[in-house]
Design a protein around this motif. Structure first.
Motif, PDB file in Angstrom:
ATOM      1  N   ILE A 127      25.103 -84.110  39.086  1.00 48.83           N
ATOM      2  CA  ILE A 127      26.150 -82.818  38.610  1.00 48.83           C
ATOM      3  C   ILE A 127      27.190 -82.739  39.812  1.00 48.83           C
ATOM      4  CG2 ILE A 127      26.068 -80.292  38.731  1.00 48.83           C
ATOM      5  CD1 ILE A 127      23.605 -80.327  37.287  1.00 48.83           C
ATOM      6  N   ASN A 128      26.851 -82.895  41.144  1.00 48.46           N
ATOM      7  CA  ASN A 128      27.960 -82.708  41.968  1.00 48.46           C
ATOM      8  C   ASN A 128      28.817 -83.747  42.023  1.00 48.46           C
ATOM      9  OD1 ASN A 128      26.574 -80.595  43.154  1.00 48.46           O
ATOM     10  ND2 ASN A 128      25.426 -81.530  44.587  1.00 48.46           N
ATOM     11  N   GLY A 129      28.450 -84.857  41.652  1.00 52.81           N
ATOM     12  CA  GLY A 129      29.651 -86.056  41.440  1.00 52.81           C
ATOM     13  C   GLY A 129      30.751 -85.575  40.295  1.00 52.81           C
ATOM     14  N   ASP A 141      38.921 -76.693  45.686  1.00 49.08           N
ATOM     15  CA  ASP A 141      38.284 -77.257  47.019  1.00 49.08           C
ATOM     16  C   ASP A 141      36.802 -77.754  46.796  1.00 49.08           C
ATOM     17  OD1 ASP A 141      37.265 -78.002  49.830  1.00 49.08           O
ATOM     18  OD2 ASP A 141      37.547 -75.717  50.539  1.00 49.08           O
ATOM     19  N   VAL A 142      36.660 -79.221  47.090  1.00 51.43           N
ATOM     20  CA  VAL A 142      35.280 -79.690  46.625  1.00 51.43           C
ATOM     21  C   VAL A 142      34.955 -80.512  48.001  1.00 51.43           C
ATOM     22  CG1 VAL A 142      35.273 -79.662  44.359  1.00 51.43           C
ATOM     23  CG2 VAL A 142      36.422 -81.398  45.238  1.00 51.43           C
ATOM     24  N   ASP A 143      35.758 -80.196  49.157  1.00 47.09           N
ATOM     25  CA  ASP A 143      35.252 -81.017  50.454  1.00 47.09           C
ATOM     26  C   ASP A 143      33.654 -80.796  50.815  1.00 47.09           C
ATOM     27  OD1 ASP A 143      37.872 -81.925  50.478  1.00 47.09           O
ATOM     28  OD2 ASP A 143      38.565 -80.387  52.125  1.00 47.09           O
ATOM     29  N   GLY A 144      33.223 -79.688  50.345  1.00 52.79           N
ATOM     30  CA  GLY A 144      31.872 -79.502  50.904  1.00 52.79           C
ATOM     31  C   GLY A 144      30.759 -80.094  50.102  1.00 52.79           C
ATOM     32  N   VAL A 145      31.289 -80.349  48.777  1.00 49.50           N
ATOM     33  CA  VAL A 145      30.499 -81.283  47.849  1.00 49.50           C
ATOM     34  C   VAL A 145      30.449 -82.599  48.210  1.00 49.50           C
ATOM     35  CG1 VAL A 145      30.013 -81.530  45.578  1.00 49.50           C
ATOM     36  CG2 VAL A 145      31.236 -79.452  46.148  1.00 49.50           C
ATOM     37  N   VAL A 146      31.685 -83.090  48.536  1.00 53.06           N
ATOM     38  CA  VAL A 146      31.722 -84.644  49.003  1.00 53.06           C
ATOM     39  C   VAL A 146      31.165 -84.682  50.183  1.00 53.06           C
ATOM     40  CG1 VAL A 146      33.482 -86.377  50.002  1.00 53.06           C
ATOM     41  CG2 VAL A 146      34.101 -85.105  48.041  1.00 53.06           C
ATOM     42  N   ALA A 147      31.019 -83.862  51.164  1.00 50.68           N
ATOM     43  CA  ALA A 147      30.243 -84.150  52.458  1.00 50.68           C
ATOM     44  C   ALA A 147      28.730 -84.120  52.023  1.00 50.68           C
ATOM     45  CB  ALA A 147      30.487 -82.929  53.538  1.00 50.68           C
ATOM     46  N   ARG A 148      28.328 -83.095  51.286  1.00 53.62           N
ATOM     47  CA  ARG A 148      26.853 -83.278  50.993  1.00 53.62           C
ATOM     48  C   ARG A 148      26.361 -84.586  50.237  1.00 53.62           C
ATOM     49  NH1 ARG A 148      22.972 -79.089  48.340  1.00 53.62           N
ATOM     50  NH2 ARG A 148      21.369 -80.599  47.836  1.00 53.62           N
ATOM     51  N   GLU A 152      23.869 -88.123  51.208  1.00 49.39           N
ATOM     52  CA  GLU A 152      22.773 -88.281  50.186  1.00 49.39           C
ATOM     53  C   GLU A 152      22.490 -89.659  49.653  1.00 49.39           C
ATOM     54  OE1 GLU A 152      22.084 -83.692  48.413  1.00 49.39           O
ATOM     55  OE2 GLU A 152      23.408 -85.327  47.513  1.00 49.39           O
ATOM     56  N   GLN A 153      23.619 -90.413  50.116  1.00 49.40           N
ATOM     57  CA  GLN A 153      23.516 -91.770  49.611  1.00 49.40           C
ATOM     58  C   GLN A 153      22.398 -92.632  50.052  1.00 49.40           C
ATOM     59  OE1 GLN A 153      27.208 -94.127  50.614  1.00 49.40           O
ATOM     60  NE2 GLN A 153      27.056 -95.086  49.082  1.00 49.40           N
ATOM     61  N   LEU A 154      21.733 -93.245  49.185  1.00 51.45           N
ATOM     62  CA  LEU A 154      20.536 -93.986  49.413  1.00 51.45           C
ATOM     63  C   LEU A 154      20.923 -95.615  50.028  1.00 51.45           C
ATOM     64  CD1 LEU A 154      18.409 -93.216  46.376  1.00 51.45           C
ATOM     65  CD2 LEU A 154      18.158 -92.157  48.579  1.00 51.45           C
TER      66      LEU A 154
END
Length: 239
Positions: A127-129, A141-148, A152-154
């Protein structure tokens, strides 16, 4: 074939003019503007509720409506899939009607998970992607979502919505949603060293698996991925 494609909705016609007919830029732009005032795009915009949402919800319709169709599956009529359709139609985000609709989403739409503002995202990478893709496209502004997402990258280079439940292996579907978002954000902002590295890691994850095969055996992961569909929602296919 060209005449058939041009005898269609503005959402298709403007892209045909741009990509196939090699029409002048001003002709393409004028046709694109019509997506917000005619046909599918206009109809979708008209369905937005006074609360800024479509069908009363972010990912799912409001409870009464959702329960009425639950046995038939997700109806894909809420805010997230509707904005995704408008994005895929190529609706011009600079048109006043579109800007007002997006501002209403920003101010009024909250996620079912914990009431987070729409463009702040929630907990699932798939969803966040898409929120990064949409926020970038609609100038939010989606910079916070990008940072999250970067956090979370595996280890194998991708993402998985089941990571919060202990999964350590990435999912094709989650990964492509995040990858598309990071790429859109990078193209719009230049990205950062961290986001570029994450995007490249995700690309490598998919390339190592030939885009749709198991890394271990080379077998096709899911035969449904060989079928082309629209809209894809969160699902994966080889396109």
């Amino acid at each position: 074939m060209l005449d058939w494609l041009l005898d269609s909705d503005p959402a298709i016609r403007w892209q045909v003019l741009r990509d196939i007919a090699d029409a002048p830029i001003d002709v393409v732009a004028a046709e694109r503007e019509r997506v917000a005032t005619e046909g599918w795009g206009s109809r979708l915009l008209a369905l937005q509720g006074e609360d800024g949402q479509w069908a009363g919800g972010a990912c799912f319709p409001e409870r009464r409506l959702y329960l009425s169709v639950k046995n038939e599956g997700q109806p894909w009529i809420s805010t997230l899939p509707t904005l995704q359709l408008l994005h895929d139609f190529g609706i011009d985000p600079r048109v006043d009607r579109v800007r007002r609709a997006v501002e209403a989403v920003r101010d009024g739409c909250r996620w079912e998970h914990a009431g987070e503002p729409f463009f702040s995202g929630e907990v699932e990478p798939c969803i966040n992607g898409r929120i990064v893709t949409l926020g970038t496209y609609f100038d939010q502004d989606v910079d916070g979502v990008v940072a999250r997402l970067l956090g979370e990258q595996l280890e194998d280079g991708g993402w998985n919505c089941e990571a919060e439940n202990g999964s350590v292996r990435s999912s094709f579907a989650s990964t492509i949603n995040v990858l598309e978002g990071l790429l859109a954000h990078e193209r719009a902002t230049g990205g950062s060293a961290e986001s570029v590295a994450a995007r490249r890691g995700a690309e490598e994850y998919l390339l190592e698996r030939k885009l749709f095969r198991r890394k271990s055996t080379g077998e096709v992961v899911d035969s449904a991925w060989l079928q082309f569909s629209f809209p894809t929602q969160w699902h994966y296919d080889v396109l």
